[in-house]
Each structure stands twice: as C-alpha cells, then as structure tokens.
Design an enzyme around this catalytic site. Structure first.
Site, PDB file in Angstrom:
ATOM      1  N   LYS A  75     -36.108 -20.472  45.775  1.00 16.54           N
ATOM      2  CA  LYS A  75     -36.826 -21.610  45.189  1.00 16.54           C
ATOM      3  C   LYS A  75     -36.120 -22.898  45.613  1.00 16.54           C
ATOM      4  O   LYS A  75     -34.902 -23.052  45.393  1.00 16.54           O
ATOM      5  CB  LYS A  75     -36.826 -21.447  43.660  1.00 16.54           C
ATOM      6  CG  LYS A  75     -37.991 -22.089  42.967  1.00 16.54           C
ATOM      7  CD  LYS A  75     -38.056 -21.638  41.508  1.00 16.54           C
ATOM      8  CE  LYS A  75     -39.161 -22.342  40.770  1.00 16.54           C
ATOM      9  NZ  LYS A  75     -39.098 -22.083  39.326  1.00 16.54           N
TER      10      LYS A  75
HETATM   11  O1  G3P Z   1     -40.334 -22.690  36.293  1.00  9.38           O
HETATM   12  C1  G3P Z   1     -40.865 -23.968  36.331  1.00  9.38           C
HETATM   13  C2  G3P Z   1     -41.813 -24.347  35.213  1.00  9.38           C
HETATM   14  O2  G3P Z   1     -42.664 -23.308  34.878  1.00  9.38           O
HETATM   15  C3  G3P Z   1     -41.222 -25.123  34.086  1.00  9.38           C
HETATM   16  O3  G3P Z   1     -42.071 -25.263  32.974  1.00  9.38           O
HETATM   17  O4  G3P Z   1     -42.533 -25.907  30.640  1.00  9.38           O
HETATM   18  O5  G3P Z   1     -40.319 -26.512  31.678  1.00  9.38           O
HETATM   19  O6  G3P Z   1     -42.400 -27.674  32.372  1.00  9.38           O
HETATM   20  P1  G3P Z   1     -41.808 -26.397  31.858  1.00  9.38           P
END
Ligand code: G3P
Length: 213
Positions: A83
């Site tokens: 990633k």
């Molecule tokens: O893994 C990346 C992503 O899914 C993060 O989500 O909820 O922290 O914006 P969030």
C-alpha cells in the site's frame, strides 16, 4: 464485488472469515497502531486466516525508503499487497513495483486525476476514501463513479477499492456504481445482514411452526 475487511484486529478477521464472504484484508498505519502489535506480526497472522490479498502500508515517504519497506513486506507472504500513498514518491514506486509484478494498492486517493496517475503506473488497486470526502461536505460516491468512467474509457485494469466505508448505504451505492471491491470495518459488514422485516418474518415463522407441532 469483492469484500475486504478493513482492520488490524485479527479477532475481527476470524469472526468475518467464518461467514465465507471475505476476499481480502486492508490495513493502514492507524489500524495497526490500534492493534498494539508490530505490522509484520499482524500481517503474518492474517495470512494464516485469509487466503487473499492483504494490503500492508509503507511508512517511508521517499522512493528508496518505500522500496526497502516494500521488499520487507513482500517477504512476509505472497498475498501481501504493497500500500503506497498517492504522492510523487508513491506513484513512482508504484510503477517500479508493478513492473516487477508486485501488487500495489495506491491509497489516500481523493480525486479522479490521482486515480488516473495510479492506473497509468499499473496499480493493482486504487483506494478512494469515500467517507473522508463526505466528512468535508463533498460527495465521495461521485468520485467512485468518475473513476469508474475514466478506467472504463481507457480499459485500465486497476481495481477500484472503495475505502473509508462507514455504513451500509456506502456499500450499496459503491456496488451500484461499479466499484470492484469495498473494504469495510467489521461493524459495517455486520449491518449488511440486517433488515427488520427479516427479523419480524423469522419470528412469525417460528411462532407458526410451534402451532403446527
Ligand atoms: O484503510 C483506509 C480507510 O478505509 C480508512 O477509513 O474510516 O479511517 O476514513 P477511515
């Protein structure tokens, strides 16, 4: 549509794996920090539970540092997907890894042009963060739709991985506009099962069954 679980918590992955619905796993530095464990240990344990792509994120911000971390992460398991952040260095490394046949997930994508860069450099996945776009009053799902159009216009094979998914409506809409994958926290996956009419209907069936005994 593939389902990935977005977590660094191995117990959550075990719970979801039982349903047979999970095709892969995504992690990020915040999720790994929450687990209180070392990234390599978490990724290795995940690889013993899920036989599918597991995204592990680099921390370095320069090309050499990213390449070094990517090579360490790739050694953990064949299913590891590197990633990379959507920066000049991340997109540069994306091309280098793609040329070597190493799978990549370009993350922190907030615009169609960013998604175009990732696809041009052979990213396996692009991760548009829909929830975080909604958070600032913009339309996260419109971004997924725009990327879908651009990728289809040119036949890019990069898969659209809807990330920052916060609720079941995000999942439904991402499926409607044609995201290839949705990565979700456990609580969102659990909500996909739920409908009040299912609960009421089942209760009635079970009561009626008792009457017929
Ligand atoms: O893994 C990346 C992503 O899914 C993060 O989500 O909820 O922290 O914006 P969030």
């Amino acid at each position: 549509m593939e389902f990935f679980i977005d977590t660094g918590d191995v117990e959550e992955i075990k719970t979801a794996a039982k349903w047979g619905l999970i095709n892969g796993v995504t992690t990020n530095p915040s999720l790994i920090a929450k687990s209180g464990r070392k990234q390599a240990d978490v990724i290795k344990e995940i690889s013993e539970i899920i036989d599918g792509p597991i995204s592990a994120e680099v921390i370095a911000t320069d090309v050499d540092g990213m390449l070094k971390e990517a090579s360490e992460l790739a050694k953990i398991h064949d299913n590891v997907v590197i990633k990379l952040p959507l920066t000049e260095a991340g997109i540069t490394v994306c091309k280098m890894l793609s040329d070597k046949g190493i799978k990549t997930n370009v993350t922190l994508c907030f615009s169609p042009n960013q998604a175009l860069l990732a696809a041009k450099n052979g990213a396996t996945y692009i991760s548009p963060f829909i929830g975080r776009i909604d958070d600032i009053g913009h339309d996260g799902m419109a971004l997924i739709e725009e990327i879908r159009t651009i990728y289809d216009n040119y036949g890019f094979q990069t898969q659209i991985l809807a990330a920052s998914v916060r609720h079941s409506t995000h999942v439904r809409d991402a499926a409607i506009v044609g995201a290839d994958v949705a990565t979700m926290p456990l609580n969102v996956i659990q909500k996909l099962f739920k409908h009040p009419l299912t609960d009421i209907g089942l209760e009635t069936f079970l009561k009626d069954h008792q009457k017929s005994l």
